[in-house]
Design an enzyme around this catalytic site. Sequence first.
Site: not given
Length: 277
Positions: A148, A252
Amino acid sequence: MAATSVVVLDRGNNTTCTVNLFGATVVSWRVNNQEQLFVSKQAVFDGKRAIRGGIPFVFPQFGQWAFGPQHGFARVARWHVEKMPERLPSGDVEAVFSLMDDDFTRSMWHFQFRLTYRLILREKELHFNIGVYNPSKELTFSCQLLLHTYFKVPDVRRCQITGMHGCMFIDKTREGAVYQETREVVTINEWTDRIYQNTMQEHIITNVVSGRKMRIQKYNFPDTVIWNPWADYAKEIPDFGDDEFPNMVCVEAGRVAAPIVLLPGTAFEASQILQVM
Protein backbone atom coordinates in the site's frame (compact mmCIF):
# COMPACT_ATOMS: atom_id res chain seq x y z
CA MET A 1 9.94 -4.40 22.51
CA ALA A 2 8.91 -0.76 22.09
CA ALA A 3 5.95 0.07 19.86
CA THR A 4 8.33 1.83 17.51
CA SER A 5 11.24 -0.63 17.11
CA VAL A 6 12.83 0.10 13.76
CA VAL A 7 15.48 -1.45 11.55
CA VAL A 8 17.51 0.87 9.31
CA LEU A 9 19.13 -0.13 6.04
CA ASP A 10 21.90 2.42 5.36
CA ARG A 11 23.69 2.41 2.02
CA GLY A 12 25.76 5.52 2.71
CA ASN A 13 25.45 8.85 0.86
CA ASN A 14 22.30 9.60 2.90
CA THR A 15 20.43 6.76 1.22
CA THR A 16 18.45 4.82 3.83
CA CYS A 17 15.35 2.73 4.34
CA THR A 18 13.64 2.51 7.74
CA VAL A 19 11.34 -0.40 8.59
CA ASN A 20 9.09 -0.32 11.62
CA LEU A 21 8.69 -3.89 12.90
CA PHE A 22 5.06 -3.08 13.65
CA GLY A 23 3.61 -4.34 10.38
CA ALA A 24 7.08 -4.45 8.79
CA THR A 25 6.00 -1.03 7.58
CA VAL A 26 8.59 0.82 5.51
CA VAL A 27 8.23 4.27 7.09
CA SER A 28 11.05 6.06 5.28
CA TRP A 29 13.03 5.72 2.07
CA ARG A 30 15.58 8.45 1.51
CA VAL A 31 17.65 8.78 -1.66
CA ASN A 32 20.49 11.30 -1.22
CA ASN A 33 18.62 12.51 1.86
CA GLN A 34 15.38 13.15 -0.07
CA GLU A 35 12.36 11.41 1.43
CA GLN A 36 10.36 9.52 -1.21
CA LEU A 37 7.49 8.25 0.94
CA PHE A 38 4.60 10.11 2.55
CA VAL A 39 3.81 9.55 6.23
CA SER A 40 1.03 11.65 7.71
CA LYS A 41 2.00 14.16 10.40
CA GLN A 42 -0.92 12.66 12.34
CA ALA A 43 0.19 9.04 11.96
CA VAL A 44 -0.08 7.11 15.23
CA PHE A 45 2.84 4.93 16.36
CA ASP A 46 1.18 3.17 19.29
CA GLY A 47 1.73 -0.40 18.18
CA LYS A 48 -2.03 -0.83 17.78
CA ARG A 49 -3.26 1.24 14.85
CA ALA A 50 -1.84 0.69 11.34
CA ILE A 51 0.73 3.35 10.44
CA ARG A 52 -0.77 6.00 8.15
CA GLY A 53 1.75 6.19 5.34
CA GLY A 54 4.95 4.64 4.13
CA ILE A 55 4.35 1.14 2.75
CA PRO A 56 1.84 -0.87 4.81
CA PHE A 57 1.82 -4.61 4.02
CA VAL A 58 -1.73 -5.77 3.18
CA PHE A 59 -2.42 -9.49 3.88
CA PRO A 60 -4.49 -11.73 3.90
CA GLN A 61 -7.37 -9.39 3.02
CA PHE A 62 -7.61 -6.20 0.99
CA GLY A 63 -10.29 -3.75 2.15
CA GLN A 64 -13.05 -4.46 4.64
CA TRP A 65 -12.81 -7.80 6.41
CA ALA A 66 -15.53 -9.56 8.40
CA PHE A 67 -13.00 -11.43 10.58
CA GLY A 68 -10.49 -8.75 11.50
CA PRO A 69 -9.11 -5.28 10.76
CA GLN A 70 -9.42 -3.61 7.38
CA HIS A 71 -6.60 -4.71 5.05
CA GLY A 72 -5.85 -7.73 7.25
CA PHE A 73 -3.52 -8.34 10.18
CA ALA A 74 -0.04 -8.22 8.62
CA ARG A 75 0.19 -4.43 8.91
CA VAL A 76 -0.72 -4.53 12.62
CA ALA A 77 1.30 -7.62 13.59
CA ARG A 78 4.79 -7.62 15.09
CA TRP A 79 7.20 -9.02 12.50
CA HIS A 80 10.48 -10.79 13.14
CA VAL A 81 13.87 -9.83 11.79
CA GLU A 82 15.02 -12.87 9.86
CA LYS A 83 18.24 -11.19 8.75
CA MET A 84 19.59 -7.88 10.02
CA PRO A 85 20.74 -5.36 7.39
CA GLU A 86 23.82 -6.68 5.67
CA ARG A 87 25.98 -5.10 3.00
CA LEU A 88 26.20 -7.16 -0.18
CA PRO A 89 29.33 -7.30 -2.38
CA SER A 90 27.59 -4.82 -4.72
CA GLY A 91 27.43 -2.26 -1.89
CA ASP A 92 23.67 -2.65 -1.68
CA VAL A 93 22.08 -3.45 1.68
CA GLU A 94 19.69 -6.35 2.30
CA ALA A 95 17.40 -7.20 5.21
CA VAL A 96 14.78 -9.94 5.60
CA PHE A 97 11.64 -9.91 7.76
CA SER A 98 9.14 -12.69 8.44
CA LEU A 99 5.71 -13.32 9.91
CA MET A 100 4.19 -16.65 10.87
CA ASP A 101 0.78 -17.62 12.21
CA ASP A 102 0.40 -17.26 15.96
CA ASP A 103 -2.44 -16.91 18.47
CA PHE A 104 -3.09 -13.34 17.27
CA THR A 105 -3.45 -14.27 13.58
CA ARG A 106 -5.32 -17.52 14.25
CA SER A 107 -7.92 -15.61 16.29
CA MET A 108 -8.98 -14.07 12.93
CA TRP A 109 -7.78 -16.45 10.25
CA HIS A 110 -7.39 -20.10 11.15
CA PHE A 111 -4.58 -21.05 8.77
CA GLN A 112 -0.91 -21.79 9.06
CA PHE A 113 1.20 -19.49 6.90
CA ARG A 114 4.63 -17.98 6.60
CA LEU A 115 5.50 -14.64 4.98
CA THR A 116 9.01 -13.56 4.06
CA TYR A 117 9.75 -9.97 3.09
CA ARG A 118 13.17 -9.24 1.63
CA LEU A 119 14.25 -5.66 1.04
CA ILE A 120 17.31 -4.57 -0.91
CA LEU A 121 18.34 -0.91 -0.83
CA ARG A 122 20.27 0.13 -3.93
CA GLU A 123 21.65 3.50 -4.94
CA LYS A 124 18.37 4.82 -6.38
CA GLU A 125 16.17 1.75 -6.00
CA LEU A 126 14.32 -0.19 -3.35
CA HIS A 127 13.59 -3.86 -4.12
CA PHE A 128 10.84 -5.89 -2.43
CA ASN A 129 10.63 -9.68 -2.65
CA ILE A 130 7.66 -11.35 -0.98
CA GLY A 131 7.10 -15.03 -0.35
CA VAL A 132 3.84 -16.51 0.94
CA TYR A 133 4.08 -20.15 2.03
CA ASN A 134 1.39 -22.59 3.12
CA PRO A 135 3.05 -25.14 5.46
CA SER A 136 -0.18 -27.05 6.15
CA LYS A 137 -0.41 -30.70 5.13
CA GLU A 138 -4.15 -30.61 4.44
CA LEU A 139 -5.64 -27.10 4.29
CA THR A 140 -5.72 -24.86 1.20
CA PHE A 141 -6.09 -21.12 1.78
CA SER A 142 -6.83 -18.14 -0.42
CA CYS A 143 -5.60 -14.63 0.27
CA GLN A 144 -4.97 -11.19 -1.15
CA LEU A 145 -1.64 -9.38 -1.05
CA LEU A 146 -0.73 -5.75 -1.71
CA LEU A 147 1.93 -3.15 -0.96
CA HIS A 148 0.00 0.00 0.00
CA THR A 149 2.70 2.46 -1.06
CA TYR A 150 2.20 6.15 -0.21
CA PHE A 151 4.40 8.28 -2.48
CA LYS A 152 5.34 11.78 -1.43
CA VAL A 153 4.61 14.39 -4.11
CA PRO A 154 4.69 18.21 -4.16
CA ASP A 155 1.23 18.43 -5.80
CA VAL A 156 -0.77 15.34 -6.78
CA ARG A 157 -2.67 17.39 -9.38
CA ARG A 158 0.53 17.60 -11.42
CA CYS A 159 1.30 13.87 -11.37
CA GLN A 160 0.73 11.60 -14.34
CA ILE A 161 0.72 7.82 -13.93
CA THR A 162 1.37 5.47 -16.85
CA GLY A 163 0.61 1.78 -17.32
CA MET A 164 -3.19 1.72 -16.97
CA HIS A 165 -4.29 2.46 -20.55
CA GLY A 166 -6.93 0.00 -21.75
CA CYS A 167 -7.25 -1.70 -18.34
CA MET A 168 -10.56 -2.41 -16.65
CA PHE A 169 -10.94 -0.88 -13.19
CA ILE A 170 -13.31 -1.15 -10.25
CA ASP A 171 -14.26 2.36 -9.11
CA LYS A 172 -14.88 2.24 -5.37
CA THR A 173 -16.04 5.87 -5.42
CA ARG A 174 -18.95 4.78 -7.64
CA GLU A 175 -20.18 1.75 -5.70
CA GLY A 176 -17.79 -0.65 -7.40
CA ALA A 177 -18.86 0.08 -10.98
CA VAL A 178 -16.45 -1.28 -13.59
CA TYR A 179 -15.01 0.92 -16.34
CA GLN A 180 -12.25 0.81 -18.91
CA GLU A 181 -9.39 3.32 -18.68
CA THR A 182 -9.13 5.19 -21.99
CA ARG A 183 -6.46 7.69 -20.94
CA GLU A 184 -2.80 7.14 -21.82
CA VAL A 185 -1.91 8.62 -18.43
CA VAL A 186 -4.00 8.74 -15.27
CA THR A 187 -4.28 12.07 -13.46
CA ILE A 188 -5.91 12.81 -10.10
CA ASN A 189 -8.18 15.78 -9.50
CA GLU A 190 -10.77 14.33 -7.12
CA TRP A 191 -11.40 11.58 -4.59
CA THR A 192 -9.92 8.50 -6.27
CA ASP A 193 -10.14 4.85 -5.21
CA ARG A 194 -9.68 2.44 -8.08
CA ILE A 195 -8.56 -1.15 -8.51
CA TYR A 196 -7.00 -1.42 -11.97
CA GLN A 197 -6.79 -5.01 -13.22
CA ASN A 198 -4.09 -6.65 -15.34
CA THR A 199 -2.02 -3.51 -15.45
CA MET A 200 1.30 -3.25 -17.21
CA GLN A 201 4.39 -4.46 -15.34
CA GLU A 202 5.73 -0.92 -15.20
CA HIS A 203 4.23 2.36 -14.03
CA ILE A 204 5.90 5.75 -14.11
CA ILE A 205 4.69 8.55 -11.85
CA THR A 206 5.79 12.03 -12.95
CA ASN A 207 6.42 15.05 -10.71
CA VAL A 208 7.30 13.21 -7.53
CA VAL A 209 9.86 14.69 -5.09
CA SER A 210 12.01 17.42 -6.73
CA GLY A 211 10.05 17.05 -9.98
CA ARG A 212 11.60 13.66 -10.70
CA LYS A 213 9.96 10.48 -11.94
CA MET A 214 9.32 7.30 -9.98
CA ARG A 215 9.33 3.96 -11.78
CA ILE A 216 7.41 1.02 -10.33
CA GLN A 217 8.21 -2.41 -11.73
CA LYS A 218 6.19 -5.36 -10.49
CA TYR A 219 6.16 -9.12 -10.93
CA ASN A 220 3.21 -11.39 -10.10
CA PHE A 221 1.23 -8.34 -8.97
CA PRO A 222 -1.42 -8.04 -11.71
CA ASP A 223 -3.43 -5.27 -10.04
CA THR A 224 -2.68 -1.65 -9.23
CA VAL A 225 -4.74 0.37 -6.76
CA ILE A 226 -4.72 4.18 -7.00
CA TRP A 227 -6.00 6.11 -4.01
CA ASN A 228 -6.22 9.68 -2.82
CA PRO A 229 -8.89 10.70 -0.28
CA TRP A 230 -9.11 14.33 -1.52
CA ALA A 231 -10.43 17.09 0.71
CA ASP A 232 -13.79 15.65 1.77
CA TYR A 233 -12.57 12.21 2.78
CA ALA A 234 -9.33 13.47 4.30
CA LYS A 235 -11.48 15.12 6.99
CA GLU A 236 -12.99 11.74 7.88
CA ILE A 237 -9.63 10.04 8.48
CA PRO A 238 -8.55 10.76 12.07
CA ASP A 239 -4.84 10.03 11.53
CA PHE A 240 -4.57 12.04 8.30
CA GLY A 241 -4.29 15.85 8.14
CA ASP A 242 -7.12 17.71 6.40
CA ASP A 243 -4.63 19.52 4.16
CA GLU A 244 -2.23 16.63 3.41
CA PHE A 245 -3.98 15.07 0.42
CA PRO A 246 -2.15 17.15 -2.26
CA ASN A 247 1.18 15.80 -1.00
CA MET A 248 0.56 12.08 -1.48
CA VAL A 249 -0.59 9.51 -3.95
CA CYS A 250 -1.01 5.81 -3.29
CA VAL A 251 -0.01 3.59 -6.20
CA GLU A 252 -0.29 0.08 -4.83
CA ALA A 253 0.94 -3.09 -6.54
CA GLY A 254 -1.01 -6.14 -5.48
CA ARG A 255 -3.00 -9.23 -6.19
CA VAL A 256 -6.52 -8.41 -5.07
CA ALA A 257 -9.05 -8.85 -7.92
CA ALA A 258 -8.54 -12.62 -8.03
CA PRO A 259 -7.15 -14.11 -4.82
CA ILE A 260 -4.01 -16.20 -4.48
CA VAL A 261 -4.93 -19.85 -3.83
CA LEU A 262 -2.22 -21.82 -2.04
CA LEU A 263 -2.49 -25.59 -1.86
CA PRO A 264 -0.82 -27.38 1.08
CA GLY A 265 2.96 -27.13 0.90
CA THR A 266 3.01 -24.55 -1.91
CA ALA A 267 4.34 -21.01 -2.14
CA PHE A 268 3.64 -17.78 -4.00
CA GLU A 269 6.21 -15.12 -4.82
CA ALA A 270 5.84 -11.54 -5.97
CA SER A 271 8.16 -8.57 -6.19
CA GLN A 272 8.31 -4.84 -6.76
CA ILE A 273 11.13 -2.44 -7.60
CA LEU A 274 10.84 1.30 -6.94
CA GLN A 275 13.33 3.46 -8.79
CA VAL A 276 13.95 7.21 -8.63
CA MET A 277 14.70 8.30 -12.19
